[in-house]
Design a protein around this motif. Sequence first.
Motif, PDB file in Angstrom:
ATOM      1  N   SER A  80       0.837  -1.089   0.053  1.00 34.62           N
ATOM      2  CA  SER A  80       0.111  -0.168   0.084  1.00 34.62           C
ATOM      3  C   SER A  80       0.942   1.280   0.033  1.00 34.62           C
ATOM      4  O   SER A  80       2.093   1.119  -0.085  1.00 34.62           O
ATOM      5  CB  SER A  80      -1.003   0.064   1.141  1.00 34.62           C
ATOM      6  OG  SER A  80      -0.175   0.293   2.648  1.00 34.62           O
ATOM      7  N   GLY A  81       0.284   2.354  -0.273  1.00 34.34           N
ATOM      8  CA  GLY A  81       0.943   3.745  -0.139  1.00 34.34           C
ATOM      9  C   GLY A  81       1.444   3.885   1.272  1.00 34.34           C
ATOM     10  O   GLY A  81       2.524   4.169   1.295  1.00 34.34           O
ATOM     11  N   MET A  82       0.846   3.481   2.248  1.00 38.34           N
ATOM     12  CA  MET A  82       1.245   3.687   3.617  1.00 38.34           C
ATOM     13  C   MET A  82       2.278   2.718   4.012  1.00 38.34           C
ATOM     14  O   MET A  82       3.244   2.940   4.644  1.00 38.34           O
ATOM     15  CB  MET A  82      -0.081   3.346   4.615  1.00 38.34           C
ATOM     16  CG  MET A  82      -1.077   4.359   4.632  1.00 38.34           C
ATOM     17  SD  MET A  82      -0.599   6.365   4.501  1.00 38.34           S
ATOM     18  CE  MET A  82       0.290   6.305   5.997  1.00 38.34           C
ATOM     19  N   TYR A 106      -1.818  14.229   4.069  1.00 38.20           N
ATOM     20  CA  TYR A 106      -2.748  13.105   3.866  1.00 38.20           C
ATOM     21  C   TYR A 106      -3.013  12.655   5.573  1.00 38.20           C
ATOM     22  O   TYR A 106      -1.973  12.533   6.067  1.00 38.20           O
ATOM     23  CB  TYR A 106      -2.321  12.158   2.946  1.00 38.20           C
ATOM     24  CG  TYR A 106      -3.039  10.823   3.113  1.00 38.20           C
ATOM     25  CD1 TYR A 106      -4.315  10.885   2.340  1.00 38.20           C
ATOM     26  CD2 TYR A 106      -2.405   9.643   3.743  1.00 38.20           C
ATOM     27  CE1 TYR A 106      -5.206   9.430   2.499  1.00 38.20           C
ATOM     28  CE2 TYR A 106      -3.366   8.673   3.487  1.00 38.20           C
ATOM     29  CZ  TYR A 106      -4.546   8.439   2.959  1.00 38.20           C
ATOM     30  OH  TYR A 106      -5.192   7.340   2.891  1.00 38.20           O
ATOM     31  N   GLU A 148       4.537  16.585   0.777  1.00 36.42           N
ATOM     32  CA  GLU A 148       3.886  16.155  -0.301  1.00 36.42           C
ATOM     33  C   GLU A 148       3.919  17.089  -1.402  1.00 36.42           C
ATOM     34  O   GLU A 148       3.983  18.175  -1.143  1.00 36.42           O
ATOM     35  CB  GLU A 148       2.226  15.824   0.200  1.00 36.42           C
ATOM     36  CG  GLU A 148       2.134  14.826   1.072  1.00 36.42           C
ATOM     37  CD  GLU A 148       0.595  14.656   1.455  1.00 36.42           C
ATOM     38  OE1 GLU A 148      -0.165  15.383   0.849  1.00 36.42           O
ATOM     39  OE2 GLU A 148       0.484  13.907   2.388  1.00 36.42           O
ATOM     40  N   ASN A 152      -2.514  16.932   0.382  1.00 39.07           N
ATOM     41  CA  ASN A 152      -3.990  16.430   0.029  1.00 39.07           C
ATOM     42  C   ASN A 152      -4.601  16.513   1.454  1.00 39.07           C
ATOM     43  O   ASN A 152      -4.143  15.884   2.396  1.00 39.07           O
ATOM     44  CB  ASN A 152      -3.725  14.958  -0.341  1.00 39.07           C
ATOM     45  CG  ASN A 152      -5.186  14.341  -0.397  1.00 39.07           C
ATOM     46  OD1 ASN A 152      -6.249  14.951  -0.260  1.00 39.07           O
ATOM     47  ND2 ASN A 152      -5.221  12.857  -0.293  1.00 39.07           N
ATOM     48  N   ASP A 177       6.150  12.915  -1.005  1.00 40.57           N
ATOM     49  CA  ASP A 177       5.149  11.976  -1.286  1.00 40.57           C
ATOM     50  C   ASP A 177       4.533  12.640  -2.616  1.00 40.57           C
ATOM     51  O   ASP A 177       3.961  13.727  -2.608  1.00 40.57           O
ATOM     52  CB  ASP A 177       3.911  11.909  -0.478  1.00 40.57           C
ATOM     53  CG  ASP A 177       2.810  10.920  -0.621  1.00 40.57           C
ATOM     54  OD1 ASP A 177       2.570  10.872  -1.779  1.00 40.57           O
ATOM     55  OD2 ASP A 177       2.115  10.636   0.468  1.00 40.57           O
ATOM     56  N   THR A 179       1.862  11.200  -4.709  1.00 40.67           N
ATOM     57  CA  THR A 179       1.019  10.760  -5.049  1.00 40.67           C
ATOM     58  C   THR A 179       0.118  11.517  -5.903  1.00 40.67           C
ATOM     59  O   THR A 179      -0.597  11.205  -6.924  1.00 40.67           O
ATOM     60  CB  THR A 179       0.021  10.105  -3.689  1.00 40.67           C
ATOM     61  OG1 THR A 179       1.023   9.425  -2.949  1.00 40.67           O
ATOM     62  CG2 THR A 179      -1.136   9.516  -4.247  1.00 40.67           C
ATOM     63  N   SER A 199       1.522   6.481  -3.723  1.00 39.12           N
ATOM     64  CA  SER A 199       0.463   5.673  -3.403  1.00 39.12           C
ATOM     65  C   SER A 199       0.201   5.236  -4.818  1.00 39.12           C
ATOM     66  O   SER A 199      -0.697   6.072  -5.528  1.00 39.12           O
ATOM     67  CB  SER A 199      -0.656   6.260  -2.703  1.00 39.12           C
ATOM     68  OG  SER A 199      -1.816   5.280  -2.924  1.00 39.12           O
ATOM     69  N   SER A 201      -2.193   3.180  -5.524  1.00 36.74           N
ATOM     70  CA  SER A 201      -3.560   2.929  -5.529  1.00 36.74           C
ATOM     71  C   SER A 201      -4.442   3.964  -6.189  1.00 36.74           C
ATOM     72  O   SER A 201      -5.443   3.872  -6.607  1.00 36.74           O
ATOM     73  CB  SER A 201      -4.093   2.979  -4.165  1.00 36.74           C
ATOM     74  OG  SER A 201      -3.248   2.231  -3.181  1.00 36.74           O
ATOM     75  N   LYS A 202      -3.740   5.201  -6.451  1.00 33.03           N
ATOM     76  CA  LYS A 202      -4.641   6.317  -6.887  1.00 33.03           C
ATOM     77  C   LYS A 202      -4.206   6.463  -8.408  1.00 33.03           C
ATOM     78  O   LYS A 202      -4.681   5.615  -8.976  1.00 33.03           O
ATOM     79  CB  LYS A 202      -4.160   7.474  -6.192  1.00 33.03           C
ATOM     80  CG  LYS A 202      -3.857   7.424  -4.808  1.00 33.03           C
ATOM     81  CD  LYS A 202      -5.289   7.193  -4.019  1.00 33.03           C
ATOM     82  CE  LYS A 202      -5.509   6.763  -2.426  1.00 33.03           C
ATOM     83  NZ  LYS A 202      -4.443   7.709  -1.776  1.00 33.03           N
ATOM     84  N   ILE A 211      -5.008  -1.902  -4.167  1.00 36.90           N
ATOM     85  CA  ILE A 211      -4.062  -1.058  -3.364  1.00 36.90           C
ATOM     86  C   ILE A 211      -2.862  -1.158  -3.339  1.00 36.90           C
ATOM     87  O   ILE A 211      -2.382  -2.610  -3.388  1.00 36.90           O
ATOM     88  CB  ILE A 211      -4.672  -1.185  -1.520  1.00 36.90           C
ATOM     89  CG1 ILE A 211      -6.049  -0.837  -1.466  1.00 36.90           C
ATOM     90  CG2 ILE A 211      -3.534  -0.576  -0.629  1.00 36.90           C
ATOM     91  CD1 ILE A 211      -6.525   0.687  -1.607  1.00 36.90           C
ATOM     92  N   SER A 212      -1.759  -0.241  -3.430  1.00 35.11           N
ATOM     93  CA  SER A 212      -0.346  -0.594  -3.689  1.00 35.11           C
ATOM     94  C   SER A 212       0.333   1.028  -3.393  1.00 35.11           C
ATOM     95  O   SER A 212      -0.306   1.907  -3.501  1.00 35.11           O
ATOM     96  CB  SER A 212      -0.070  -1.023  -4.916  1.00 35.11           C
ATOM     97  OG  SER A 212      -0.279  -0.282  -5.968  1.00 35.11           O
ATOM     98  N   ILE A 352      -8.954   9.307  -4.187  1.00 38.40           N
ATOM     99  CA  ILE A 352      -8.732   9.912  -5.293  1.00 38.40           C
ATOM    100  C   ILE A 352      -8.083   9.210  -6.461  1.00 38.40           C
ATOM    101  O   ILE A 352      -7.571   7.944  -6.380  1.00 38.40           O
ATOM    102  CB  ILE A 352      -7.429  11.017  -4.810  1.00 38.40           C
ATOM    103  CG1 ILE A 352      -6.266  10.532  -4.304  1.00 38.40           C
ATOM    104  CG2 ILE A 352      -8.400  11.878  -3.724  1.00 38.40           C
ATOM    105  CD1 ILE A 352      -5.081  11.482  -4.116  1.00 38.40           C
TER     106      ILE A 352
HETATM  107  C1  PLP Z   1      -3.987   7.588  -0.520  1.00 35.85           C
HETATM  108  C2  PLP Z   1      -2.665   8.383  -0.273  1.00 35.85           C
HETATM  109  C3  PLP Z   1      -1.789   7.688   0.707  1.00 35.85           C
HETATM  110  C4  PLP Z   1      -1.797   6.332   1.235  1.00 35.85           C
HETATM  111  O1  PLP Z   1      -2.102   5.325   0.284  1.00 35.85           O
HETATM  112  P1  PLP Z   1      -2.596   3.813   0.557  1.00 35.85           P
HETATM  113  O2  PLP Z   1      -2.543   3.154  -1.030  1.00 35.85           O
HETATM  114  O3  PLP Z   1      -4.323   4.105   0.547  1.00 35.85           O
HETATM  115  O4  PLP Z   1      -2.089   3.229   1.729  1.00 35.85           O
HETATM  116  C5  PLP Z   1      -0.600   8.293   0.895  1.00 35.85           C
HETATM  117  N1  PLP Z   1      -0.410   9.888   0.596  1.00 35.85           N
HETATM  118  C6  PLP Z   1      -1.373  10.324  -0.123  1.00 35.85           C
HETATM  119  C7  PLP Z   1      -0.983  11.661  -0.589  1.00 35.85           C
HETATM  120  C8  PLP Z   1      -2.559   9.719  -0.418  1.00 35.85           C
HETATM  121  O5  PLP Z   1      -3.266  10.353  -1.327  1.00 35.85           O
END
Ligand code: PLP
Length: 406
Positions: A80-82, A106, A148, A152, A177, A179, A199, A201-202, A211-212, A352
């Motif tokens: 996940s992003g986290m 975030y 970031e 966000n 970050d 993302t 992240s 995932s977005k 999720i990644s 997002i």
């Molecule tokens: C969603 C998000 C994350 C976390 O990512 P996940 O894939 O949901 O764990 C981290 N930073 C930002 C800016 C995000 O939008």
Amino acid sequence: MNFNTRLLHEGVKKEPYGATFPPIFQSSAFAQESGEDLAGIFENKKMGYCYTRVANPTITAFEERITKLEGGIASVACSSGMAALSNALLNILQSGDEIISSASLYGGSIDLFRDIEAFGIKTRYVENNNWEEIEAAFNEHTKVVFAETIGNPCLDVTDIDKLAEIAHSHGVPLVIDNTTATPYLVKAIEHGADIVVNSSSKYINGSSNSISGVLTDSGHFKWTRDKYPVLGDYIKYGPFAYISKMRSGLYRNMGTCLSPFNAYLNMIGLETLGLRMERQCQNAYELAKWLDESYPDVTVNYPGLANSKWKDIANTILKKGYGAILTIRVGSKKRAFEVMNKLTIPYILSNIGDTKTLVVHPASTISLHSTPKELEDAGVYDDLIRISVGIEDVEDLIEDFRNALG
Ligand SMILES: *Cc1c(COP(=O)(O)O)cnc(C)c1O
């Protein structure tokens, strides 16, 4: 080659049987010809795969494409992003260390920073782009600076060049970050970032089907054993010290690997990242401009608007668009819910970067656990709606918002 061509052709390897896409190696472990061969892989003396928690060819294919796009030396894809963010920071930190972080974050990252206090790692929050406050936050415990690209949901744009310069003048790396911007809008490494986290995932995945997260190392930072004792013997790998310790350390041992199938889905998404971002940024700009011009009682926050506080930094950092997220303040929480409920096209959900437009009321969802100070820093208000703009025909989105706002 330009961005879209590179997405499709750069670093693409010949696949078995002439396949046009890397196969999914849905295998937990990989057999070797001999005991010596397997031992060689374990000792990092031989190239090859042993166990998917450490590495997997499908995941490698995804990592290599992200490395190329971000302009780094290597990437590690995570569950996940986290997970990617946790790994990126904890790879170099130990008890007693401090992070200097932009306060515009975030919500999940703020929660993570609170969690790692239990391990003796403290975060000092500073106002983004406030250089005096940032300078003043450094002390002998500071080991990393974090921000970031586009906060966000505050949507402030970070002057990455300047922040990198300050971090480096104190001998610490900058982790970004990326993302919300993606490598389509910003290559943070070109602006001086040392480690970039996405992240995926977005926008990278694009269709919200897995999720990644992924982190990329620039290979530029000069790690020293004195300042970063946790890197230990990995220091001998020079520019690869950070990424080698990551793969043989926390990434492997905490089990934060990505599933090969999700890596494959991300690669499908990646092919259209440029096309989607171009359309989504254009849609966001048009929707923001229309809302701003049509509703004097609605406050529109979008870095691409002439009245944005961050327009100047945005113009120097973001070359191809201003991102695809905007926020609007509609006067009250009650009206925010009414507007969201009347919209017919957007999904009401906390995400997002989807191809579809998404709306959320951050104060009652993603920022629910934030303190009043954290809410203020993140630019979250009771009457605020965050809109992640999709690839729909913008006329339809405008019509939908016209009906919902009345
Ligand atoms: C969603 C998000 C994350 C976390 O990512 P996940 O894939 O949901 O764990 C981290 N930073 C930002 C800016 C995000 O939008």
